[in-house]
Design a protein around this motif. Structure first.
Motif, PDB file in Angstrom:
ATOM      1  N   MET A   1       0.826  -1.198   0.000  1.00  0.00           N
ATOM      2  CA  MET A   1       0.000   0.000   0.000  1.00  0.00           C
ATOM      3  C   MET A   1       0.870   1.262   0.000  1.00  0.00           C
ATOM      4  SD  MET A   1      -3.007   1.281  -0.032  1.00  0.00           S
ATOM      5  CE  MET A   1      -3.903   2.756   0.397  1.00  0.00           C
ATOM      6  N   PHE A   2       1.819   1.293   0.965  1.00  0.00           N
ATOM      7  CA  PHE A   2       2.689   2.469   1.046  1.00  0.00           C
ATOM      8  C   PHE A   2       3.550   2.603  -0.203  1.00  0.00           C
ATOM      9  CE2 PHE A   2       1.892   1.697   5.621  1.00  0.00           C
ATOM     10  CZ  PHE A   2       1.365   2.936   5.946  1.00  0.00           C
ATOM     11  N   ARG A   3       3.983   1.445  -0.755  1.00  0.00           N
ATOM     12  CA  ARG A   3       4.790   1.490  -1.981  1.00  0.00           C
ATOM     13  C   ARG A   3       3.979   2.103  -3.118  1.00  0.00           C
ATOM     14  NH1 ARG A   3       5.779  -2.920  -6.279  1.00  0.00           N
ATOM     15  NH2 ARG A   3       7.593  -2.111  -7.407  1.00  0.00           N
ATOM     16  N   SER A   4       2.701   1.713  -3.210  1.00  0.00           N
ATOM     17  CA  SER A   4       1.851   2.232  -4.290  1.00  0.00           C
ATOM     18  C   SER A   4       1.670   3.742  -4.157  1.00  0.00           C
ATOM     19  CB  SER A   4       0.495   1.531  -4.274  1.00  0.00           C
ATOM     20  OG  SER A   4       0.648   0.144  -4.538  1.00  0.00           O
ATOM     21  N   SER A 179       9.789   3.089  -8.966  1.00  0.00           N
ATOM     22  CA  SER A 179       8.586   3.691  -9.567  1.00  0.00           C
ATOM     23  C   SER A 179       8.356   3.141 -10.971  1.00  0.00           C
ATOM     24  CB  SER A 179       8.729   5.212  -9.620  1.00  0.00           C
ATOM     25  OG  SER A 179       8.836   5.758  -8.326  1.00  0.00           O
ATOM     26  N   PHE A 180       9.426   3.032 -11.764  1.00  0.00           N
ATOM     27  CA  PHE A 180       9.298   2.485 -13.113  1.00  0.00           C
ATOM     28  C   PHE A 180       8.770   1.055 -13.060  1.00  0.00           C
ATOM     29  CE2 PHE A 180      13.144   5.284 -14.502  1.00  0.00           C
ATOM     30  CZ  PHE A 180      12.343   6.412 -14.392  1.00  0.00           C
ATOM     31  N   HIS A 181       9.310   0.271 -12.112  1.00  0.00           N
ATOM     32  CA  HIS A 181       8.914  -1.131 -12.007  1.00  0.00           C
ATOM     33  C   HIS A 181       7.461  -1.247 -11.579  1.00  0.00           C
ATOM     34  CE1 HIS A 181       9.277  -5.436 -11.199  1.00  0.00           C
ATOM     35  NE2 HIS A 181      10.462  -5.387 -11.772  1.00  0.00           N
ATOM     36  N   TRP A 182       7.045  -0.403 -10.649  1.00  0.00           N
ATOM     37  CA  TRP A 182       5.652  -0.410 -10.188  1.00  0.00           C
ATOM     38  C   TRP A 182       4.713  -0.074 -11.348  1.00  0.00           C
ATOM     39  CZ3 TRP A 182       2.011   3.587  -9.816  1.00  0.00           C
ATOM     40  CH2 TRP A 182       0.869   3.298  -9.069  1.00  0.00           C
ATOM     41  N   ALA A 183       5.068   0.924 -12.132  1.00  0.00           N
ATOM     42  CA  ALA A 183       4.239   1.310 -13.279  1.00  0.00           C
ATOM     43  C   ALA A 183       4.187   0.188 -14.314  1.00  0.00           C
ATOM     44  CB  ALA A 183       4.779   2.586 -13.908  1.00  0.00           C
ATOM     45  N   ALA A 184       5.339  -0.469 -14.560  1.00  0.00           N
ATOM     46  CA  ALA A 184       5.378  -1.569 -15.526  1.00  0.00           C
ATOM     47  C   ALA A 184       4.498  -2.729 -15.073  1.00  0.00           C
ATOM     48  CB  ALA A 184       6.823  -2.029 -15.727  1.00  0.00           C
ATOM     49  N   GLU A 185       4.532  -3.040 -13.778  1.00  0.00           N
ATOM     50  CA  GLU A 185       3.686  -4.112 -13.249  1.00  0.00           C
ATOM     51  C   GLU A 185       2.209  -3.768 -13.414  1.00  0.00           C
ATOM     52  OE1 GLU A 185       5.047  -4.276  -9.249  1.00  0.00           O
ATOM     53  OE2 GLU A 185       6.596  -5.783  -9.649  1.00  0.00           O
ATOM     54  N   ARG A 195       1.508  -6.808 -22.867  1.00  0.00           N
ATOM     55  CA  ARG A 195       2.385  -7.861 -22.354  1.00  0.00           C
ATOM     56  C   ARG A 195       3.375  -8.350 -23.398  1.00  0.00           C
ATOM     57  NH1 ARG A 195      -2.601 -10.995 -19.424  1.00  0.00           N
ATOM     58  NH2 ARG A 195      -2.898  -9.478 -17.734  1.00  0.00           N
ATOM     59  N   ARG A 196       2.987  -8.263 -24.668  1.00  0.00           N
ATOM     60  CA  ARG A 196       3.914  -8.671 -25.730  1.00  0.00           C
ATOM     61  C   ARG A 196       5.191  -7.842 -25.704  1.00  0.00           C
ATOM     62  NH1 ARG A 196       5.904  -7.544 -30.597  1.00  0.00           N
ATOM     63  NH2 ARG A 196       5.096  -5.433 -30.484  1.00  0.00           N
ATOM     64  N   LEU A 197       5.063  -6.594 -25.240  1.00  0.00           N
ATOM     65  CA  LEU A 197       6.224  -5.698 -25.185  1.00  0.00           C
ATOM     66  C   LEU A 197       7.065  -5.921 -23.933  1.00  0.00           C
ATOM     67  CD1 LEU A 197       4.412  -2.446 -26.349  1.00  0.00           C
ATOM     68  CD2 LEU A 197       5.785  -4.010 -27.726  1.00  0.00           C
ATOM     69  N   ARG A 198       6.598  -6.791 -23.026  1.00  0.00           N
ATOM     70  CA  ARG A 198       7.337  -7.153 -21.822  1.00  0.00           C
ATOM     71  C   ARG A 198       7.791  -5.929 -21.025  1.00  0.00           C
ATOM     72  NH1 ARG A 198      11.277 -12.098 -23.874  1.00  0.00           N
ATOM     73  NH2 ARG A 198       9.690 -13.309 -24.929  1.00  0.00           N
ATOM     74  N   PRO A 199       6.864  -5.094 -20.572  1.00  0.00           N
ATOM     75  CA  PRO A 199       7.271  -3.878 -19.857  1.00  0.00           C
ATOM     76  C   PRO A 199       8.077  -4.156 -18.606  1.00  0.00           C
ATOM     77  CG  PRO A 199       4.904  -4.257 -19.632  1.00  0.00           C
ATOM     78  CD  PRO A 199       5.397  -5.202 -20.671  1.00  0.00           C
ATOM     79  N   VAL A 200       7.710  -5.195 -17.846  1.00  0.00           N
ATOM     80  CA  VAL A 200       8.451  -5.507 -16.624  1.00  0.00           C
ATOM     81  C   VAL A 200       9.872  -5.933 -16.972  1.00  0.00           C
ATOM     82  CG1 VAL A 200       8.577  -7.041 -14.628  1.00  0.00           C
ATOM     83  CG2 VAL A 200       6.368  -6.120 -15.349  1.00  0.00           C
ATOM     84  N   GLU A 201      10.013  -6.771 -17.992  1.00  0.00           N
ATOM     85  CA  GLU A 201      11.341  -7.229 -18.397  1.00  0.00           C
ATOM     86  C   GLU A 201      12.191  -6.074 -18.914  1.00  0.00           C
ATOM     87  OE1 GLU A 201      13.276 -10.311 -21.652  1.00  0.00           O
ATOM     88  OE2 GLU A 201      11.319 -10.764 -20.767  1.00  0.00           O
ATOM     89  N   ILE A 202      11.565  -5.135 -19.599  1.00  0.00           N
ATOM     90  CA  ILE A 202      12.302  -3.979 -20.107  1.00  0.00           C
ATOM     91  C   ILE A 202      12.855  -3.156 -18.951  1.00  0.00           C
ATOM     92  CG2 ILE A 202      12.089  -1.801 -21.350  1.00  0.00           C
ATOM     93  CD1 ILE A 202      12.195  -4.268 -23.126  1.00  0.00           C
TER      94      ILE A 202
END
Length: 533
Positions: A1-4, A179-185, A195-202
């Motif tokens: 929650m706090f992370r979000s 922050s980038f990782h949270w947005a990608a998730e 998902r085809r673009l694999r945002p988390v992996e990027i």
């Protein structure tokens, strides 16, 4: 929650900066936006009393670059990384973002001295005879020129370059990357087509790249590895690392006396062969990528020098690319296939590598590749880009469900940069003529009998290791057999009535003869081995 909450706050703040620079949405699309979105955008652009006035550039890329620079080091790196992703932001914007300058004001000399003394465990006077003011400053580190103390090998000392990380940069990047990782998730969960673009992996790829740049010992190791790879090459070399004066946040290396590759007029005045330099930079890069599977992934003009002998000298090894054997073969065969205009072969390579699902039509894919390749032939050499060809190729593969390959995207981005360097040296440089000898030589080497024998030997060695594990596998199989036997003895084996009827019918027909039983047993053993290896 706090992370979000924390990450949402950071991203909203970043969105406001982008909006104030007219970089959140293109100005050209304002006429198509609904009124509610326009009102929200106007609110985001409101300037608080403590905020500086933002000046918008005329071009979208200029506005975005200015906004990213205002957001700081993490966003500058993000912008540079987005320049490698034309499939996400479009080819034009990706091309323009390659101009994003990774330059920031230097941090104070006192902080640089403090970092050096803390990392190397000695006072500056016990390490260097002199240390200059910063001569270059980027988002992650800055560089000083220094002179070592005299020793037996160098009675007068020697000039070195000292790279020092910015104070607090690790914590700053960690916050923004989270922050980038949270947005990608969030994107990955909420928008399935992405998902085809694999945002988390990027984002993870970006994080891994930044992690290497944050530990200058890893950059030193990359320099050392490439120096070994190119030790016998002509026309390209790597500065020597001063390991004695290198630590996690400080890197010391040989000082390069050369002309910056960006200074074309100075290179011409010094009598260097510009056509040869154009060929050299292309062939060196392809050799590193194909032969070694390890290449400098940020080899722009600012990271290249030309010494008195006309040798290219690369610096700044914070971003490196790696390709495994399969990826190297794919790259070579794709490029060489385009040189020969053998689109069917290029299509087959994609299917063999598993990049395009076998559910797709190989003939349709070959036709799509022809649509990419044919327009480039017959055009002037200066208009033909190998990197752009790969960018178009990745765009075409989207309709064939090819998943994004971050390592190939990095390769394509680097090729665009390298081509820019080659044409900076020689505006009429023919990229394909420079590349063909390297591609052809590599292909011939891979097809040579001795190479095939080496690959066969490697396969035999792998088979030998598997055979060596057979006693263990057999022991496991026996234990599994005893387990199932005990289970059956204790509880009985229960089958569905339909199964028992099918077995009875098969027995009457003689369907379960010895050959079939051996085939079933062999398939089961093969499956077991595949799972255990």
């Amino acid at each position: 929650m706090f992370r979000s909450i924390r990450n949402l706050t950071r991203l909203v703040r970043a969105g406001r900066v982008l909006a104030r620079h007219d970089a959140l949405f293109p100005l050209e699309l304002r006429g198509e936006m609904p009124a509610a979105l326009l009102m929200l955008l106007a609110a985001a652009k409101l300037r608080m009393p403590w905020e500086e006035r933002a000046e918008s550039g005329e071009e979208p890329a200029a506005r975005l670059a200015t906004a990213l620079e205002a957001l700081g080091p993490s966003y500058i790196k993000l912008g540079q990384f987005l320049a490698t992703r034309p499939d996400i932001i479009g080819a034009d914007l990706a091309r323009d973002l390659t101009r994003l300058q990774d330059r920031l004001p230097p941090f104070p000399m006192a902080q640089a001295r403090e970092t050096i003394e803390e990392e190397l465990g000695q006072p500056i006077g016990a390490i260097f005879a002199s240390l200059s003011e910063p001569i270059a400053a980027a988002s992650i580190a800055q560089v000083h020129k220094a002179r070592t103390l005299p020793d037996e090998t160098h009675p007068d000392g020697r000039d070195v370059a000292v790279k020092v990380l910015r104070p607090g940069i690790e914590a700053s990047f960690a916050r923004d990357l989270d922050s980038f990782h949270w947005a990608a998730e969030l994107i990955d969960r909420a928008y399935p087509p992405a998902r085809r673009l694999r945002p988390v992996e990027i984002v993870e790829t970006l994080a891994e790249s930044v992690k290497i740049e944050m530990d200058l010992r890893l950059e030193a190791a990359a320099m050392s590895e490439m120096a070994e790879n190119v030790a016998k090459d002509k026309g390209f070399r790597v500065p020597a690392v001063d390991w004695e004066h290198t630590a996690r946040r400080v890197l010391t290396l040989e000082w390069i006396d050369g002309i910056p590759a960006s200074d074309r007029e100075a290179l011409i005045a010094a009598g260097h062969d510009m056509k040869r330099l154009g060929t050299q930079v292309i062939q060196s890069f392809l050799t590193h990528a194909l032969r070694d599977g390890f290449f400098h992934a940020d080899m722009h003009q600012g990271n290249l020098f030309v010494d008195q002998a006309g040798t290219l000298v690369a610096v700044d090894f914070g971003i490196m690319g790696r390709l495994d054997e399969t990826q190297r073969r794919m790259m070579a065969e794709i490029l060489y296939g385009f040189v020969l205009r053998d689109y069917r072969r290029v299509a087959e390579i994609h299917f063999q590598a598993g990049y395009v699902p076998y559910t797709k039509s190989i003939d349709a894919f070959a036709q799509a590749l022809r649509a990419v390749g044919e327009p480039i032939f017959g055009r002037p050499a200066r208009d033909v880009s190998m990197g752009r060809l790969l960018a178009q190729l990745f765009q075409v593969t989207e309709q064939f469900d090819m998943k994004t390959r971050p390592e190939l995207i990095l390769l394509q981005k680097t090729m665009v940069v390298i081509e820019g360097v080659a044409r900076h040296f020689d505006p009429d440089h023919n990229i394909w003529e420079s590349a063909e000898p390297v591609l052809k030589a590599w292909m011939m080497e891979r097809l040579a009998p001795e190479t095939r024998l080496e690959e066969a030997a490697a396969g035999a060695a792998q088979l030998g290791r598997l055979v060596g594990q057979l006693p263990t596998l057999i022991d496991r199989a026996e234990r599994m057999g005893r387990f199932f036997s005990d289970s059956i003895d204790e509880q009985g084996l229960k089958l569905h009535p339909d199964s028992t009827d099918a077995i009875a019918r098969a027995q009457k027909k003689g369907a379960y003869g010895p050959a079939i039983l051996w085939a079933i047993a062999g398939a089961a053993l093969a499956l077991l081995v595949l799972q255990l290896v």
